[in-house]
Design an enzyme around this catalytic site. Structure first.
Site, PDB file in Angstrom:
ATOM      1  N   GLU A 165       0.820  -1.229   0.000  1.00  0.00           N
ATOM      2  CA  GLU A 165       0.000   0.000   0.000  1.00  0.00           C
ATOM      3  C   GLU A 165       0.845   1.267   0.000  1.00  0.00           C
ATOM      4  OE1 GLU A 165      -2.711  -0.509   3.300  1.00  0.00           O
ATOM      5  OE2 GLU A 165      -3.435  -2.426   2.549  1.00  0.00           O
ATOM      6  N   ASN A 206       2.265  -4.889  -3.298  1.00  0.00           N
ATOM      7  CA  ASN A 206       0.881  -5.314  -3.025  1.00  0.00           C
ATOM      8  C   ASN A 206       0.020  -4.087  -2.715  1.00  0.00           C
ATOM      9  OD1 ASN A 206      -0.963  -7.571  -2.426  1.00  0.00           O
ATOM     10  ND2 ASN A 206      -0.821  -6.951  -0.269  1.00  0.00           N
ATOM     11  N   HIS A 242     -10.190  -6.492  -2.241  1.00  0.00           N
ATOM     12  CA  HIS A 242     -11.257  -6.318  -1.244  1.00  0.00           C
ATOM     13  C   HIS A 242     -12.453  -5.677  -1.959  1.00  0.00           C
ATOM     14  CE1 HIS A 242      -8.840  -7.634   2.076  1.00  0.00           C
ATOM     15  NE2 HIS A 242      -7.871  -6.816   1.718  1.00  0.00           N
ATOM     16  N   GLU A 271      -5.767 -10.996  -1.406  1.00  0.00           N
ATOM     17  CA  GLU A 271      -6.604 -10.814  -0.205  1.00  0.00           C
ATOM     18  C   GLU A 271      -8.091 -10.768  -0.571  1.00  0.00           C
ATOM     19  OE1 GLU A 271      -5.293  -7.464   2.164  1.00  0.00           O
ATOM     20  OE2 GLU A 271      -3.185  -7.863   1.759  1.00  0.00           O
ATOM     21  N   ASP A 273     -11.865 -10.788  -0.831  1.00  0.00           N
ATOM     22  CA  ASP A 273     -13.129 -11.004  -0.127  1.00  0.00           C
ATOM     23  C   ASP A 273     -14.183 -10.094  -0.750  1.00  0.00           C
ATOM     24  OD1 ASP A 273     -12.346  -8.617   1.104  1.00  0.00           O
ATOM     25  OD2 ASP A 273     -12.059  -9.512   3.076  1.00  0.00           O
TER      26      ASP A 273
HETATM   27  O1  G3I Z   1      -3.520  -7.746  18.864  1.00  0.00           O
HETATM   28  C1  G3I Z   1      -4.603  -7.030  19.458  1.00  0.00           C
HETATM   29  C2  G3I Z   1      -5.111  -7.728  20.660  1.00  0.00           C
HETATM   30  O2  G3I Z   1      -4.076  -7.765  21.626  1.00  0.00           O
HETATM   31  C3  G3I Z   1      -6.345  -7.018  21.193  1.00  0.00           C
HETATM   32  O3  G3I Z   1      -6.890  -7.735  22.238  1.00  0.00           O
HETATM   33  C4  G3I Z   1      -7.394  -6.877  20.091  1.00  0.00           C
HETATM   34  C5  G3I Z   1      -8.606  -6.085  20.530  1.00  0.00           C
HETATM   35  O4  G3I Z   1      -9.280  -5.528  19.447  1.00  0.00           O
HETATM   36  O5  G3I Z   1      -6.806  -6.200  19.010  1.00  0.00           O
HETATM   37  C6  G3I Z   1      -5.725  -6.904  18.452  1.00  0.00           C
HETATM   38  O6  G3I Z   1      -5.223  -6.236  17.332  1.00  0.00           O
HETATM   39  C7  G3I Z   1      -6.031  -6.285  16.176  1.00  0.00           C
HETATM   40  C8  G3I Z   1      -5.271  -7.001  15.072  1.00  0.00           C
HETATM   41  O7  G3I Z   1      -6.006  -6.951  13.877  1.00  0.00           O
HETATM   42  C9  G3I Z   1      -5.001  -8.464  15.422  1.00  0.00           C
HETATM   43  O8  G3I Z   1      -6.200  -9.163  15.577  1.00  0.00           O
HETATM   44  C10 G3I Z   1      -6.337  -4.871  15.746  1.00  0.00           C
HETATM   45  O9  G3I Z   1      -7.173  -4.254  16.701  1.00  0.00           O
HETATM   46  C11 G3I Z   1      -6.996  -4.838  14.400  1.00  0.00           C
HETATM   47  O10 G3I Z   1      -7.061  -3.493  13.957  1.00  0.00           O
HETATM   48  C12 G3I Z   1      -6.185  -5.628  13.414  1.00  0.00           C
HETATM   49  O11 G3I Z   1      -6.849  -5.613  12.155  1.00  0.00           O
HETATM   50  C13 G3I Z   1      -6.139  -6.124  11.057  1.00  0.00           C
HETATM   51  C14 G3I Z   1      -5.893  -5.043  10.030  1.00  0.00           C
HETATM   52  O12 G3I Z   1      -5.270  -5.585   8.893  1.00  0.00           O
HETATM   53  C15 G3I Z   1      -5.029  -3.926  10.602  1.00  0.00           C
HETATM   54  O13 G3I Z   1      -4.754  -2.975   9.637  1.00  0.00           O
HETATM   55  C16 G3I Z   1      -6.989  -7.212  10.434  1.00  0.00           C
HETATM   56  O14 G3I Z   1      -7.104  -8.316  11.354  1.00  0.00           O
HETATM   57  C17 G3I Z   1      -6.372  -7.700   9.121  1.00  0.00           C
HETATM   58  O15 G3I Z   1      -7.279  -8.544   8.454  1.00  0.00           O
HETATM   59  C18 G3I Z   1      -6.090  -6.507   8.232  1.00  0.00           C
HETATM   60  O16 G3I Z   1      -5.437  -6.978   7.047  1.00  0.00           O
HETATM   61  C19 G3I Z   1      -5.150  -5.991   6.052  1.00  0.00           C
HETATM   62  C20 G3I Z   1      -3.905  -6.466   5.323  1.00  0.00           C
HETATM   63  O17 G3I Z   1      -2.864  -6.682   6.225  1.00  0.00           O
HETATM   64  C21 G3I Z   1      -3.476  -5.455   4.254  1.00  0.00           C
HETATM   65  N1  G3I Z   1      -4.572  -5.163   3.364  1.00  0.00           N
HETATM   66  C22 G3I Z   1      -5.826  -4.776   3.982  1.00  0.00           C
HETATM   67  C23 G3I Z   1      -6.264  -5.843   4.999  1.00  0.00           C
HETATM   68  C24 G3I Z   1      -7.601  -5.513   5.562  1.00  0.00           C
HETATM   69  O18 G3I Z   1      -7.553  -4.319   6.309  1.00  0.00           O
END
Ligand code: G3I
Length: 353
Positions: A165, A206, A242, A271, A273
Site C-alpha cells: 500500500e 501489493n 477487497h 486478499e 473477499d
Molecule cells: O492484537 C490485538 C489484541 O491484543 C487485542 O486484544 C485486540 C482487541 O481488538 O486487538 C488486536 O489487534 C487487532 C489485530 O487486527 C489483530 O487481531 C487490531 O485491533 C486490528 O485493527 C487488526 O486488524 C487487522 C488489520 O489488517 C489492521 O490494519 C486485520 O485483522 C487484518 O485482516 C487486516 O489486514 C489488512 C492487510 O494486512 C493489508 N490489506 C488490507 C487488509 C484488511 O484491512
C-alpha cells in the site's frame, strides 16, 4: 444377480479412468470436490489468510483450512508489530506456528508484509515522532527488520509482500514515515535487502483498489517500470481484491492484470473477499458468488496469474464487520463453516482458455 455378474456389470458401467484418457487443457472429467482439488485442476495456487489464534484453538478452523488450501498468508502474525513489539525483542511464535502448520499440510506461504504504514510497533512510530530515531537510524532499522525476518524463513516463503500500500488513492506516493524520512528510494532498498536475504523468494508489491483505480494503477505501473529499469529484484504484483457487491465488479481487472504481466511480473490475487451490506439475502449471496467466480476467471485469463488467496474463509473470522459498519458476510463459508454459493461458484470454474 450373482456376485460375479454384479461385479462385472459394475466394472463395465464405470467410465474409462480419466488418467488414461489424457484430457486436454481446460477439460476436467468431474467437478472438483474442494478447493485443493480445484487448485490442482486449474494449476493455480488457492490460498487463505490465517488467523493464528483460530488455527491454535479451533479444530474446525484448522481442519477446514488444511483441507481446502494449499497456500497461506499470515493475516497479522508476520507484521512488524507482531514480530518485534519491543525493540530488539522478537516474538516469532505465531509466525513459526503458521510456517510449521504449512509444512505439515503441504501449503506454500506468502509472507505478509515487510514494509507497511500500519501495524508498526509503537516504539518505532513514537521514536520517529519524538525525533529520537533520525533518518539514518530509521534506514538501518528497516534494513535490519527486513533482513532478520526474510532470513529467518529463508527457503520457506514462496513469495513476500515486500511493500504494501505505498500509493494513495489519487496516485501520489503515500505520505508514510518511510517516504517522508527516507525519500522515495526506500522501495528499491526494501526489495534489494529482501532479495539479498533470500534470493529465491518471489518479491511482490501489493495494494488495494488496484483492480480499478486508474491513478493508482498508473503510478504503480510506473514504480514497477522504474524498479525494473534500475534492475531492482521485483517479481510480482499483488491485487488485494477487497470487493463489495454494493459496487460494480471491476470489469477491467483482467486487462489491468495483463498490463502488469506485460512488464514481466507474476500476478496474484492476495486478499480476496466480497462484502455486502447486511442482512444477508439469497440475492446478495448470488451476486457475491458471481464476484468470486469472476475474480477467479479473470485471474485464469492471465497466464501470469498463479495464485488466488482469500482474506479468510469463514464469516466467523473476518476483518470486515469490525471495519465496515453494517457490512459483513464477505467470505466463502458462513459462521458455521457451511459453504456459501460463492464456494460452489468457485468449484464450477473451468480451466484456463
Ligand atoms: O492484537 C490485538 C489484541 O491484543 C487485542 O486484544 C485486540 C482487541 O481488538 O486487538 C488486536 O489487534 C487487532 C489485530 O487486527 C489483530 O487481531 C487490531 O485491533 C486490528 O485493527 C487488526 O486488524 C487487522 C488489520 O489488517 C489492521 O490494519 C486485520 O485483522 C487484518 O485482516 C487486516 O489486514 C489488512 C492487510 O494486512 C493489508 N490489506 C488490507 C487488509 C484488511 O484491512
Amino acid at each position: 444377480m450373482k456376485p460375479l455378474i454384479l461385479a462385472l456389470a459394475l466394472v463395465l458401467a464405470v467410465p474409462a479412468s480419466p488418467a488414461s484418457a489424457h484430457p486436454g487443457p481446460g477439460h476436467h472429467p468431474r467437478p472438483a470436490k474442494d478447493l485443493r482439488q480445484l487448485s490442482q485442476q486449474l494449476h493455480i495456487k488457492i490460498g487463505s489468510a490465517v488467523d493464528i489464534a483460530s488455527l491454535r484453538d479451533e479444530p474446525m478452523y484448522r481442519k477446514t483450512l488444511n483441507r481446502e488450501f494449499n497456500h497461506v498468508t499470515a493475516e497479522n502474525a508476520m507484521k512488524w508489530e507482531s514480530v518485534e513489539p519491543e525493540r530488539g525483542v522478537y516474538t516469532w511464535d505465531d509466525a513459526d506456528a503458521l510456517v510449521e502448520n504449512a509444512r505439515r499440510n503441504h501449503q506454500q506461504i506468502r509472507g505478509h508484509t515487510l514494509l507497511w504504514h500500519n501495524q508498526l510497533p509503537a516504539w518505532l512510530t513514537s521514536g520517529v515522532e519524538d525525533g529520537s530515531i533520525d533518518a539514518t537510524e530509521l534506514r538501518e532499522i528497516l534494513r535490519d527488520h527486513i533482513t532478520t525476518q526474510v532470513r529467518r524463513y529463508k527457503g520457506k516463503i514462496r513469495a513476500w509482500d515486500v511493500v504494501n500500500e505505498v500509493v494513495e488513492e489519487d496516485g501520489s506516493m503515500r505520505q508514510s514515515i518511510w517516504l517522508t524520512h527516507l525519500g522515495p528510494g526506500y522501495i528499491a532498498d526494501a526489495f534489494r535487502w529482501a532479495h539479498k536475504a533470500d534470493p529465491h523468494a518471489k518479491l511482490f508489491i501489493n495494494d488495494y483498489n488496484l483492480e480499478w483505480n486508474a491513478p493508482k494503477i498508473e503510478t504503480t505501473l510506473n514504480i514497477v517500470k522504474d524498479l525494473k529499469a534500475e534492475r531492482v529484484p521485483i517479481h510480482g504484483i499483488g491485487f488485494q481484491g477487497h470487493l463489495g457487491i454494493q459496487y460494480d465488479y471491476p470489469g477491467d481487472w483482467a486487462n489491468v492484470m495483463q498490463r502488469f504481466a506485460d512488464l514481466g511480473l507474476e500476478v496474484a490475487v492476495t486478499e480476496l473477499d466480497v462484502r455486502m451490506v447486511l442482512p444477508v439475502t439469497p440475492e446478495k449471496l448470488a451476486t457475491q458468488a458471481d464476484y468470486y467466480r469472476r475474480a477467479l476467471t479473470d485471474c485464469l485469463s492471465v497466464r501470469a496469474c498463479r495464485e488466488l488467496t482469500v482474506w479468510g474463509f469463514t464469516d466467523l473470522h473476518s476483518w470486515v464487520p469490525g471495519w465496515f459498519d453494517g457490512e459483513g458476510a464477505a467470505t466463502l463459508m458462513d459462521e458455521n463453516y457451511a459453504p456459501k454459493p460463492a464456494y460452489k461458484a468457485l468449484l464450477s470454474v473451468k480451466g484456463r482458455k
